[in-house]
Design an enzyme around this catalytic site. Structure first.
Site, PDB file in Angstrom:
ATOM      1  N   LYS A  39      -0.496  -9.581   8.581  1.00  0.00           N
ATOM      2  CA  LYS A  39      -0.331  -9.638   6.875  1.00  0.00           C
ATOM      3  C   LYS A  39      -1.633  -8.878   6.268  1.00  0.00           C
ATOM      4  O   LYS A  39      -1.829  -9.382   5.277  1.00  0.00           O
ATOM      5  CB  LYS A  39      -0.204 -11.116   6.474  1.00  0.00           C
ATOM      6  CG  LYS A  39       0.903 -11.854   7.278  1.00  0.00           C
ATOM      7  CD  LYS A  39       2.075 -11.143   7.212  1.00  0.00           C
ATOM      8  CE  LYS A  39       2.675 -10.767   5.962  1.00  0.00           C
ATOM      9  NZ  LYS A  39       3.911  -9.940   5.876  1.00  0.00           N
ATOM     10  N   CYS A  40      -2.188  -8.191   6.879  1.00  0.00           N
ATOM     11  CA  CYS A  40      -3.499  -7.272   6.335  1.00  0.00           C
ATOM     12  C   CYS A  40      -3.046  -6.080   6.035  1.00  0.00           C
ATOM     13  O   CYS A  40      -3.867  -5.216   5.548  1.00  0.00           O
ATOM     14  CB  CYS A  40      -4.522  -7.329   7.305  1.00  0.00           C
ATOM     15  SG  CYS A  40      -5.363  -9.108   7.548  1.00  0.00           S
ATOM     16  N   THR A  42      -0.887  -3.776   8.309  1.00  0.00           N
ATOM     17  CA  THR A  42      -0.599  -3.157   9.540  1.00  0.00           C
ATOM     18  C   THR A  42       0.367  -2.007   9.423  1.00  0.00           C
ATOM     19  O   THR A  42       0.183  -1.073  10.009  1.00  0.00           O
ATOM     20  CB  THR A  42      -0.516  -4.067  10.958  1.00  0.00           C
ATOM     21  OG1 THR A  42       0.902  -4.949  10.523  1.00  0.00           O
ATOM     22  CG2 THR A  42      -1.595  -4.895  11.159  1.00  0.00           C
ATOM     23  N   ARG A 122      -7.894  -8.375   5.548  1.00  0.00           N
ATOM     24  CA  ARG A 122      -8.154  -8.673   4.015  1.00  0.00           C
ATOM     25  C   ARG A 122      -8.935  -9.870   3.958  1.00  0.00           C
ATOM     26  O   ARG A 122      -9.187 -10.554   4.899  1.00  0.00           O
ATOM     27  CB  ARG A 122      -6.562  -9.093   3.590  1.00  0.00           C
ATOM     28  CG  ARG A 122      -5.531  -7.696   3.456  1.00  0.00           C
ATOM     29  CD  ARG A 122      -4.355  -8.133   3.137  1.00  0.00           C
ATOM     30  NE  ARG A 122      -3.958  -8.270   1.686  1.00  0.00           N
ATOM     31  CZ  ARG A 122      -2.790  -8.494   1.137  1.00  0.00           C
ATOM     32  NH1 ARG A 122      -2.115  -8.896   1.964  1.00  0.00           N
ATOM     33  NH2 ARG A 122      -2.865  -8.757  -0.229  1.00  0.00           N
ATOM     34  N   TYR A 269       1.433   0.977  -3.929  1.00  0.00           N
ATOM     35  CA  TYR A 269       1.579   2.557  -3.927  1.00  0.00           C
ATOM     36  C   TYR A 269       2.800   2.700  -2.871  1.00  0.00           C
ATOM     37  O   TYR A 269       2.970   2.008  -1.811  1.00  0.00           O
ATOM     38  CB  TYR A 269       0.326   3.287  -3.132  1.00  0.00           C
ATOM     39  CG  TYR A 269      -0.618   3.477  -4.182  1.00  0.00           C
ATOM     40  CD1 TYR A 269      -0.420   4.713  -5.036  1.00  0.00           C
ATOM     41  CD2 TYR A 269      -1.723   2.709  -4.423  1.00  0.00           C
ATOM     42  CE1 TYR A 269      -1.341   4.840  -5.953  1.00  0.00           C
ATOM     43  CE2 TYR A 269      -2.828   3.073  -5.580  1.00  0.00           C
ATOM     44  CZ  TYR A 269      -2.546   4.034  -6.380  1.00  0.00           C
ATOM     45  OH  TYR A 269      -3.477   4.466  -7.398  1.00  0.00           O
ATOM     46  N   GLY A 285       4.814  -6.726   0.557  1.00  0.00           N
ATOM     47  CA  GLY A 285       4.488  -6.846  -0.902  1.00  0.00           C
ATOM     48  C   GLY A 285       5.211  -7.952  -1.638  1.00  0.00           C
ATOM     49  O   GLY A 285       5.623  -7.708  -2.706  1.00  0.00           O
ATOM     50  N   ARG A 286       5.294  -9.111  -1.025  1.00  0.00           N
ATOM     51  CA  ARG A 286       6.228 -10.044  -1.587  1.00  0.00           C
ATOM     52  C   ARG A 286       5.230 -10.897  -2.688  1.00  0.00           C
ATOM     53  O   ARG A 286       4.002 -10.775  -2.578  1.00  0.00           O
ATOM     54  CB  ARG A 286       6.338 -11.496  -0.437  1.00  0.00           C
ATOM     55  CG  ARG A 286       7.277 -11.072   0.381  1.00  0.00           C
ATOM     56  CD  ARG A 286       7.491 -12.227   1.430  1.00  0.00           C
ATOM     57  NE  ARG A 286       8.333 -11.966   2.315  1.00  0.00           N
ATOM     58  CZ  ARG A 286       8.128 -11.922   3.729  1.00  0.00           C
ATOM     59  NH1 ARG A 286       6.943 -12.016   4.100  1.00  0.00           N
ATOM     60  NH2 ARG A 286       9.073 -11.537   4.567  1.00  0.00           N
ATOM     61  N   HIS A 288       3.344 -13.732  -4.283  1.00  0.00           N
ATOM     62  CA  HIS A 288       2.692 -14.933  -3.609  1.00  0.00           C
ATOM     63  C   HIS A 288       2.902 -16.050  -4.775  1.00  0.00           C
ATOM     64  O   HIS A 288       2.873 -15.799  -6.126  1.00  0.00           O
ATOM     65  CB  HIS A 288       1.136 -14.823  -3.460  1.00  0.00           C
ATOM     66  CG  HIS A 288       0.838 -13.677  -2.436  1.00  0.00           C
ATOM     67  ND1 HIS A 288      -0.277 -13.423  -2.016  1.00  0.00           N
ATOM     68  CD2 HIS A 288       1.620 -12.928  -1.477  1.00  0.00           C
ATOM     69  CE1 HIS A 288      -0.179 -12.465  -0.852  1.00  0.00           C
ATOM     70  NE2 HIS A 288       1.148 -12.086  -0.744  1.00  0.00           N
TER      71      HIS A 288
END
Ligand SMILES: Nc1ncnc2c1ncn2[C@@H]1O[C@H](COP(=O)(O)OS(=O)(=O)O)[C@@H](OP(=O)(O)O)[C@H]1O
Length: 323
Positions: A39-40, A42, A122, A269, A285-286, A288
């Protein structure tokens, strides 16, 4: 010479290479591996690097070093999971759970002691919320079972990218079940115990304590063999972060502003090469959930000492907020 490719013709050369290579099985073991963190960013890092003509990438998450059943199949099995490549190109794969799996550093060293490692991190609280958001999304769609592996990363890709495994699910996720069960618990409920202390055993929080995993890697690999990529900066300003990665991999700087455009709807992007424009799919890019600012503050304070240990191990201050 077949392997001389231009930046603007990067993807055409890659298509051409596949054609030529179909006559020879030139699949090489990776010379660089994205080892995590889940979740960073990858997937974004891998897809962005693939814009470079000197990079070839494995299609999905191979999970060779972290899953015994795959590891037992041997290096030739692993090599066959890799793409065709020219001599001089760098083959990369990403499997985010490598970072947290104890056996992996030694296993990678046994394959190639000089392999280059990319670790993307992150800000730990944001990473934990991202992890929670993914688990919640998977739990709410649990009536349709998750795929067991990933094969790509683009929206609309004909390759049929179907989601992210990230490497683990299970009881420690904090989910109580599928449809028909109690309503999902909020991030706050899972992160903070009834007595007000931080529930550091909650897996999304535990995975953000980076130093507890990092030290194992530095016991096996010299520090200069591992690049710490700033995942927050990769979101804000991908080109400058990718320049660091190109230098680390010994590549010419070929990925530039022309390779990106900002997609307002997605809020990230998206990528552009000489043949197409593409965004990462919706699972990247959900949105949160809103988290109580008091809980955010408590978690940030909890991570201060852990972040400091991570900075000391890697010799870099990531500048993550302390409240
Ligand atoms: N350009 C671009 N487009 C979309 N998403 C981007 C991009 N760059 C980085 N990211 C961030 O990548 C996060 C997902 O990380 P991973 O790919 O490592 O997730 S996974 O572990 O493979 O499931 C994902 O996390 P979430 O925002 O929580 O969905 C994104 O923030």
């Amino acid at each position: 010479m077949l392997c001389s490719v231009s930046a603007s013709g990067g993807s055409l050369s890659k298509i051409f290479s596949l054609f030529v290579m179909s006559w020879n099985d030139y699949r090489r073991l990776p010379q660089a591996i994205i080892i995590g963190v889940r979740k960073c960013g990858t997937r974004a890092l891998l897809e962005m690097l693939y814009l470079h003509p000197g990079i070839q990438k494995a299609a999905g998450e191979v999970h060779f070093f972290d899953r015994d059943d795959n590891y037992d199949k041997g290096l030739d099995w692993y090599r066959k999971k890799m793409p065709h490549s020219f001599k001089g190109q760098i083959t990369i794969e990403k499997s985010p759970s490598y970072f947290v799996t104890p056996e992996v550093p030694e296993r990678i060293r046994a394959m190639n002691a000089s392999v280059k490692l990319l670790l993307i991190v992150r800000e730990p609280v944001t990473r934990a919320i991202s992890d929670y958001t993914q688990l919640r999304s998977h739990a709410s769609s649990s009536s349709s079972p998750l795929p067991s592996s990933t094969t790509g990363g683009w929206t609309g890709s004909s390759g049929g990218w179907t989601g992210s495994s990230g490497g683990w699910t299970g009881s420690s996720s904090g989910w109580t079940g599928s449809s028909g069960g109690p309503p999902p618990r909020s991030f706050e409920q899972l992160a903070i115990r009834p007595d007000g202390s931080v529930n550091s055993a909650y897996r999304p929080l535990a995975l953000s304590i980076y130093h507890t995993f990092m030290h194992r890697w530095l016991e096996v690999f010299p520090r200069q063999q591992l690049l710490v990529v700033n995942g927050d900066r990769l979101i804000e300003d991908p080109v400058s972060e990718l320049e660091r990665v190109e230098s680390f991999l010994g590549l010419e700087h070929r990925i530039g502003r022309h390779n990106f455009y900002f997609n307002r709807t997605k809020g990230f992007y998206c990528l552009r090469n000489d043949t197409q424009d593409k965004c990462l799919r919706d699972s990247k890019g959900r949105k949160h959930p809103r988290v109580d600012p008091k809980v955010l503050g408590k978690l940030r304070r909890f991570y201060v000492e852990h972040n400091q240990k991570f900075y000391e191990l890697v010799g870099e201050d990531m500048g993550w907020p302390e409240k």
